[in-house]
Design an enzyme around this catalytic site. Structure first.
Site, PDB file in Angstrom:
ATOM      1  CE  LYS A   1       4.482  11.211  -2.221  1.00 31.12           C
ATOM      2  NZ  LYS A   1       3.483  11.154  -3.335  1.00 31.12           N
TER       3      LYS A   1
ATOM      4  CE1 TYR B   1       9.336  11.228  -2.857  1.00 25.37           C
ATOM      5  CE2 TYR B   1      10.750   9.961  -1.398  1.00 25.37           C
ATOM      6  CZ  TYR B   1       9.620  10.053  -2.177  1.00 25.37           C
ATOM      7  OH  TYR B   1       8.769   8.988  -2.287  1.00 25.37           O
TER       8      TYR B   1
ATOM      9  CB  THR C   1       6.945   7.623   0.431  1.00 28.06           C
ATOM     10  OG1 THR C   1       8.124   6.991   0.921  1.00 28.06           O
ATOM     11  CG2 THR C   1       7.022   9.105   0.800  1.00 28.06           C
ATOM     12  CG  ASP C   2       8.583   3.851   4.014  1.00 24.05           C
ATOM     13  OD1 ASP C   2       9.054   4.565   3.108  1.00 24.05           O
ATOM     14  OD2 ASP C   2       9.062   2.733   4.302  1.00 24.05           O
ATOM     15  CD  GLU C   3      12.227   7.779   1.286  1.00 18.77           C
ATOM     16  OE1 GLU C   3      12.946   8.779   1.430  1.00 18.77           O
ATOM     17  OE2 GLU C   3      12.273   7.038   0.301  1.00 18.77           O
TER      18      GLU C   3
END
Length: 332
Positions: free
Chosen positions: A152, A148, A121-123
């Site tokens: 990741k 989260y 993810t870009d997060e």
């Protein structure tokens, strides 16, 4: 890529990918999914039995994972706990699935020399200021802000370490926010669409100016397939479709499409650590692999998604009341 194992393949993005693979390749697909609340057997309905099978199991369970990886030449690892709000309430499932699960997949892929693609993810990059002209690139430093995104980020680092230390044949993709069919109603776009369909006011965190970079799940799927077929081992590719919108802009588009006043919105208490802006620069993916999104017009993709939810109320309706009760308990 004749025998493909897809972890998390009954979840929102994973199921869309399985449909894409069946439509665009001849591969046989095994889905490994724990069938948590966010997964759906129905998302795999209609796929040919001779090409797709579902195995119910935990990606962190070596006894389940190892024989499956041994029987497949390629693994696409979607399986993840992915809801930020849930990670703030209880980080433990995120550590188990996102970190221990990825470790389990990596070790099995190493033992059996499987080709691995890890979906992230870009997060992991944190956020950008609203007035910052920059976008995330493959060289952006990691700066996760929630349990989260931290788990990741850790899973990405594990994959890179296994590539460097053990020669694992792996690639990574970091994608922007997805929307499309089969997404659980706890997520932003399905929640707002189903609220409006129920005659309620959409509820938006904070001032609503937070920016997300949206991509249709089918375009994410085509990008992952392009990386599997043409990507360079050891590389990371950012996946985005130039879909930056504020949360308010997205909700107003939903209201317009469903014939409601654009400002019929309720602002609620902001989420802890809420990232302000995500923005993906996908030039590497486009230049090296020749990838382009099908839904370059976000409004067209959103309209397609809204109509899917209109047509599939029997699927999302059973989850709606519990989802709204959980948000209401937090004042959101």
């Amino acid at each position: 890529m004749q025998r493909l194992l897809v972890t998390g393949g009954a979840g929102f993005i994973g199921a869309n990918f399985v449909h894409h693979v069946v439509a665009h390749t001849d591969a046989e697909v095994t889905v490994l999914d724990k069938l948590t609340y966010a997964a759906s057997r129905e998302a795999l309905d209609g796929l040919p039995d001779h090409r797709v099978r579902l195995v119910v199991g935990d990606v962190a369970d070596e006894g389940v994972v190892d024989p499956l990886v041994a029987a497949h030449d390629t693994v696409v690892h979607f399986a993840a706990e992915s809801h930020n709000d849930n990670s703030l309430d209880d980080p433990a499932p995120f550590v188990r699935t996102n970190l221990v699960g990825t470790f389990t997949i990596l070790e099995a892929a190493r033992r059996h020399d499987a080709r691995l693609h890890h979906v992230s993810t870009d997060e992991v990059y944190g956020d950008l200021d609203l007035d910052d002209p920059k976008r995330f690139t493959e060289d952006t430093p990691y700066r996760p802000s929630s349990p989260y995104s931290a788990t990741k980020a850790g899973s990405d680092h594990l994959v890179r370490a296994w590539v460097r230390s053990f020669g694992l044949r792996a690639t990574i993709s970091n994608c922007s926010n997805n929307y499309g069919p089969w997404q659980h109603v706890e997520k932003f776009i399905p929640r707002q669409v189903t609220n409006v369909l129920d005659g309620a006011r959409p509820r938006v965190y904070g001032d609503g100016r937070n920016v997300r970079d949206w991509i249709h799940a089918d375009d994410h799927s085509s990008a992952v397939l392009a990386i599997l077929e043409r990507g360079r081992i050891g590389e990371t590719y950012l996946v985005g479709a130039d879909g930056e919108r504020t949360n308010l802009e997205v909700v107003r588009a939903i209201l317009r499409h469903l014939g409601r006043e654009e400002d019929d919105i309720e602002l609620v208490a902001d989420r802890a650590g809420h990232d302000r802006r995500y923005a993906i620069e996908s030039a590497k993916l486009r230049a090296e692999l020749g990838w382009r999104p099908r839904f370059e017009d976000f409004e067209a993709g959103l309209a397609d998604t809204i109509e899917w939810y209109v047509a599939h109320e029997p699927w999302w309706r059973p989850h709606k009341a519990a989802t709204e009760a959980a948000y209401a308990a937090k004042g959101q």
